[in-house]
Design an enzyme around this catalytic site. Structure first.
Site, PDB file in Angstrom:
ATOM      1  N   LYS A   1      75.247  38.419  16.010  1.00 53.28           N
ATOM      2  CA  LYS A   1      75.381  39.855  15.756  1.00 53.28           C
ATOM      3  C   LYS A   1      76.840  40.278  15.510  1.00 53.28           C
ATOM      4  CE  LYS A   1      70.989  40.590  15.986  1.00 53.28           C
ATOM      5  NZ  LYS A   1      70.395  39.312  16.352  1.00 53.28           N
TER       6      LYS A   1
HETATM    7  C1  LIG Z   1      66.476  43.791  14.183  1.00 54.51           C
HETATM    8  C2  LIG Z   1      66.418  43.036  15.472  1.00 54.51           C
HETATM    9  N1  LIG Z   1      65.732  43.549  16.493  1.00 54.51           N
HETATM   10  C3  LIG Z   1      65.673  42.930  17.678  1.00 54.51           C
HETATM   11  C4  LIG Z   1      66.311  41.737  17.897  1.00 54.51           C
HETATM   12  C5  LIG Z   1      66.187  41.071  19.225  1.00 54.51           C
HETATM   13  O1  LIG Z   1      67.426  40.835  19.803  1.00 54.51           O
HETATM   14  P1  LIG Z   1      67.680  39.572  20.771  1.00 54.51           P
HETATM   15  O2  LIG Z   1      67.610  38.346  19.926  1.00 54.51           O
HETATM   16  O3  LIG Z   1      69.029  39.832  21.322  1.00 54.51           O
HETATM   17  O4  LIG Z   1      66.624  39.618  21.812  1.00 54.51           O
HETATM   18  C6  LIG Z   1      67.063  41.174  16.877  1.00 54.51           C
HETATM   19  C7  LIG Z   1      67.796  39.903  17.064  1.00 54.51           C
HETATM   20  O5  LIG Z   1      67.603  38.926  16.462  1.00 54.51           O
HETATM   21  C8  LIG Z   1      67.111  41.830  15.619  1.00 54.51           C
HETATM   22  O6  LIG Z   1      67.799  41.313  14.598  1.00 54.51           O
END
Ligand SMILES: Cc1ncc(COP(=O)(O)O)c(C=O)c1O
Length: 412
Positions: free
Chosen positions: A198
């Site tokens: 990210k």
């Molecule tokens: C658009 C979106 N929503 C939710 C998530 C979920 O985040 P995490 O991987 O930190 O749980 C991600 C991460 O990949 C994402 O890109």
């Protein structure tokens, strides 16, 4: 072309989020981490970094509260748990996002209702969104996909008309803005991810921001803290909620990363604009970013008209990879989210099929197999380049040259 044994357009490796080459991690993070280790407190209960990180994040976003959590999925689950839907209530969501946007809905026994996308922006189409509302709809979970702000005026107008709660999924959209407002502050709750890829990272991690609290009879923070009303003192557990605490180690890295966030986001934007300029007239169509918004380029995405090349986009992408571009076809993959087993086959709670088989959920299987032709097509045609804060002008020129080279070789 490199795929046929020729010389690669990009001779060296491009910076990547997977290692130090493409992450701005260094002395500042180490200093913060040293503080934590020397303090002996790795938990928010006794340490200072999680609170500090939350205060700084809230100040940056101009909101009353920020709750740090263990991932973006945890942030979104905290938001859904805060809403406290009845089992079988419906939450509208895009099929073009990470499964981390959908899992929290299922985990709270609500039904994810997939709304097809606008093919140009790849965000949820507001017209289709409104058409999908039923008496059981409780919320809209809107992802700003690839860092492109969704059409928030239209979405908030629909939400107001129907009394819906709006959760903004900003996992890919740190510091993105819509008409001058930061994404994450327009809906009722904003959720962020700090996973390795990210805009800023703590390895894994997340944040929930809001001005609103206790709207549904439970405090936001309690929704990621076992339903524990710690402020009141003593031990109590007011409702079912998980433990999604961020550690002091993650928060320490988060503080250092937050100080660099503006620069990292700007770097992604500047290099992305350069690529767009370099590809002008080449026949590729970058994903549309709405006017009066600031897109923050989690990926750089584009489509190519099928008439202009004599191979499939899948083969086109293979050739780009061979030239040295870190890219892939279709997000989240070659199929939209509702085609993955967890949704399609309701692999959820034992063999129950919940929430699709809950009493009061009429004909649940239709939610598992929605009709989203634009999402299907986007998965087959969207080229997604992992974008990076460390790309230099030379890297961007090399990427543009590689794309033009493959376009020329495969021209119809
Ligand atoms: C658009 C979106 N929503 C939710 C998530 C979920 O985040 P995490 O991987 O930190 O749980 C991600 C991460 O990949 C994402 O890109």
């Amino acid at each position: 072309m490199a795929i046929d044994g020729g010389i690669k357009a990009i001779p060296g490796a491009l910076p990547t989020f997977r290692d130090a080459s493409g992450r701005s991690l260094g002395a500042e993070e180490l200093t913060q981490l040293k503080d934590v280790i020397e303090s002996g407190s790795l938990s928010f209960l006794s340490g200072k970094k999680t609170g500090e990180f939350e205060r700084q994040f809230a100040a940056l976003y101009g909101v009353e509260q920020a709750v740090s959590v263990s991932s973006g999925t945890a942030a979104l689950h905290t938001a859904v748990a805060y809403l406290n839907p009845e089992p079988g209530d419906e939450i509208l969501v895009s099929p073009i996002t990470d499964m981390g946007s959908v899992i929290p809905i299922l985990a709270q026994l609500a039904v994810p209702v997939f709304v097809d996308i606008d093919p140009q922006t790849q965000n949820m189409d507001p017209v289709k969104l409104e058409a999908a509302i039923t008496p059981r709809t409780k919320a809209i979970l809107v992802t700003h996909i690839y860092g492109n702000p969704a059409d928030m005026d239209a979405i908030m107008a629909i939400a107001d008309r129907h009394g819906l709660f709006v959760i903004e999924d900003c996992a890919q959209a740190h510091l993105a803005t819509y008409k001058g407002r930061l994404c994450g502050t327009i809906g009722h709750v904003g959720c962020f991810s700090f996973q390795q890829s990210k805009h800023m990272t703590t390895g894994d991690g997340g944040m929930v921001i809001a001005n609103d609290d206790n709207r549904f009879g439970r405090e936001l923070r309690q929704c990621s803290d076992k339903g524990w009303p710690r402020k009141a003192g003593g031990r109590d557990h007011l409702f079912l909620a998980l433990n999604y605490h961020m550690t002091e180690l993650q928060a320490a890295v988060g503080i250092a990363q937050l100080a660099k966030l503006r620069g990292m986001v700007d770097a992604r934007r500047q290099s992305a604009f350069k690529l767009t300029a370099a590809l002008e007239g080449s026949g590729v169509t970058p994903t549309r970013i709405l006017p009066e918004t600031t897109g923050v380029f989690f990926f750089y995405t584009f489509r190519i008209s099928q008439e202009s090349i004599k191979v499939s986009t899948a083969d086109f992408v293979k050739a780009l990879v061979a030239e040295g571009i870190d890219c892939f076809l279709g997000y989240p993959g070659k199929i939209p989210l509702y085609r993955y087993a967890v949704v399609k086959d309701a692999r959820t709670f034992g063999t129950s099929g919940f929430p699709y088989t809950l009493p009061g959920v009429e004909n649940g299987a239709r939610f598992q197999n929605p009709v989203c032709p634009e999402a299907e097509q986007a998965c087959l045609e969207t080229v997604c380049i992992w974008w990076n804060e460390c790309f230099t002008d030379t890297h961007v020129e090399q990427i543009a040259q590689a794309i033009r080279k493959v376009l020329a070789a495969y021209a119809a």
